[in-house]
Motif scaffolding. Sequence first.
Motif, PDB file in Angstrom:
ATOM      1  N   LEU A  21     -24.987 -22.511 -33.813  1.00 31.77           N
ATOM      2  CA  LEU A  21     -24.656 -23.115 -35.103  1.00 31.77           C
ATOM      3  C   LEU A  21     -23.340 -23.885 -35.020  1.00 31.77           C
ATOM      4  N   LEU A  22     -22.325 -23.273 -34.435  1.00 29.47           N
ATOM      5  CA  LEU A  22     -21.031 -23.944 -34.329  1.00 29.47           C
ATOM      6  C   LEU A  22     -21.108 -25.209 -33.488  1.00 29.47           C
ATOM      7  N   GLY A  27     -18.205 -32.906 -31.753  1.00 36.74           N
ATOM      8  CA  GLY A  27     -18.174 -34.357 -31.623  1.00 36.74           C
ATOM      9  C   GLY A  27     -18.423 -35.139 -32.890  1.00 36.74           C
ATOM     10  N   LEU A  28     -18.572 -34.482 -34.017  1.00 39.06           N
ATOM     11  CA  LEU A  28     -18.840 -35.195 -35.267  1.00 39.06           C
ATOM     12  C   LEU A  28     -17.552 -35.661 -35.927  1.00 39.06           C
ATOM     13  N   ARG A 153     -28.401 -32.281 -37.515  1.00 39.38           N
ATOM     14  CA  ARG A 153     -27.646 -32.978 -36.467  1.00 39.38           C
ATOM     15  C   ARG A 153     -28.520 -34.047 -35.805  1.00 39.38           C
ATOM     16  N   GLU A 154     -29.777 -33.744 -35.596  1.00 36.40           N
ATOM     17  CA  GLU A 154     -30.678 -34.739 -35.018  1.00 36.40           C
ATOM     18  C   GLU A 154     -30.733 -35.983 -35.899  1.00 36.40           C
ATOM     19  N   ARG A 159     -28.797 -35.889 -31.445  1.00 41.72           N
ATOM     20  CA  ARG A 159     -28.542 -34.779 -30.519  1.00 41.72           C
ATOM     21  C   ARG A 159     -29.291 -33.528 -30.965  1.00 41.72           C
ATOM     22  N   THR A 160     -29.888 -32.847 -30.000  1.00 40.54           N
ATOM     23  CA  THR A 160     -30.654 -31.631 -30.281  1.00 40.54           C
ATOM     24  C   THR A 160     -30.303 -30.566 -29.246  1.00 40.54           C
ATOM     25  N   GLY A 161     -30.865 -29.379 -29.427  1.00 45.24           N
ATOM     26  CA  GLY A 161     -30.688 -28.326 -28.436  1.00 45.24           C
ATOM     27  C   GLY A 161     -29.947 -27.129 -28.988  1.00 45.24           C
ATOM     28  N   MET A 162     -29.913 -26.076 -28.179  1.00 48.00           N
ATOM     29  CA  MET A 162     -29.301 -24.821 -28.601  1.00 48.00           C
ATOM     30  C   MET A 162     -27.963 -24.553 -27.934  1.00 48.00           C
TER      31      MET A 162
END
Length: 221
Positions: A21-22, A27-28, A153-154, A159-162
């Motif tokens: 989650l964090l 990078g935002l 976020r996507e 960007r995606t992923g865990m």
Amino acid sequence: MIDEFAKDNLHGRLRRDREALLWKLDGLSEYDARRPLTVTGSNLLGLVKHVASVEARYFGEVFDRPSPEPLPRWQDHDGGDLWATEDETRDQIIEFYRRTWEHSYATINELPLDAPGHVPWWPDPHPNTNLFAVLVHVLGETNRHAGHADILREGVDGRTGMRPEHEVQIDEEARAAYYAKIEQAARSAASAASAASAASAASAASAASAASAASAASARA
């Protein structure tokens, strides 16, 4: 033995999902971390703030171990934990979440899984519970909101992923082809469903017409 395994496993998965989650904030810009990304106002920093507040309550007052964080009364909840005000910094919210982990760790570490707890905001007959049920509940909440954050976020930058170590470089061409394939399948399925519905309606109308004609013929006889 099984209790310790269950506790360690659940707590380990909770740690994993917290970090996931964090990472969605990584990078935002300040604006993108805070701005509403759905018509209901869902936003990334607000998700972190909300999950931190939820965890602080469940591993705090539910077991008569109040969080040291200044939380408003649960009866006064007004949705303020779902977004960040201009006076709240990203670091403040992240540090609040990390401090909550420490308080949660103490509760999880010191209490057995069958330790009784009381959740006053759960309706009857469910308020009386135990640490195992609360661990599962908080894990579910964290996992659910981490999934929300992944989609949000996507939508911001693709960007995606865990985990950062598993992130795959974005291939725009491959993504576009995959999207087009799914879109075409959806349109084909919708077209087939529409045709089937029309055929069914025509069949029903034909059957009704035949029945009406038969009834008229019978009446004449």
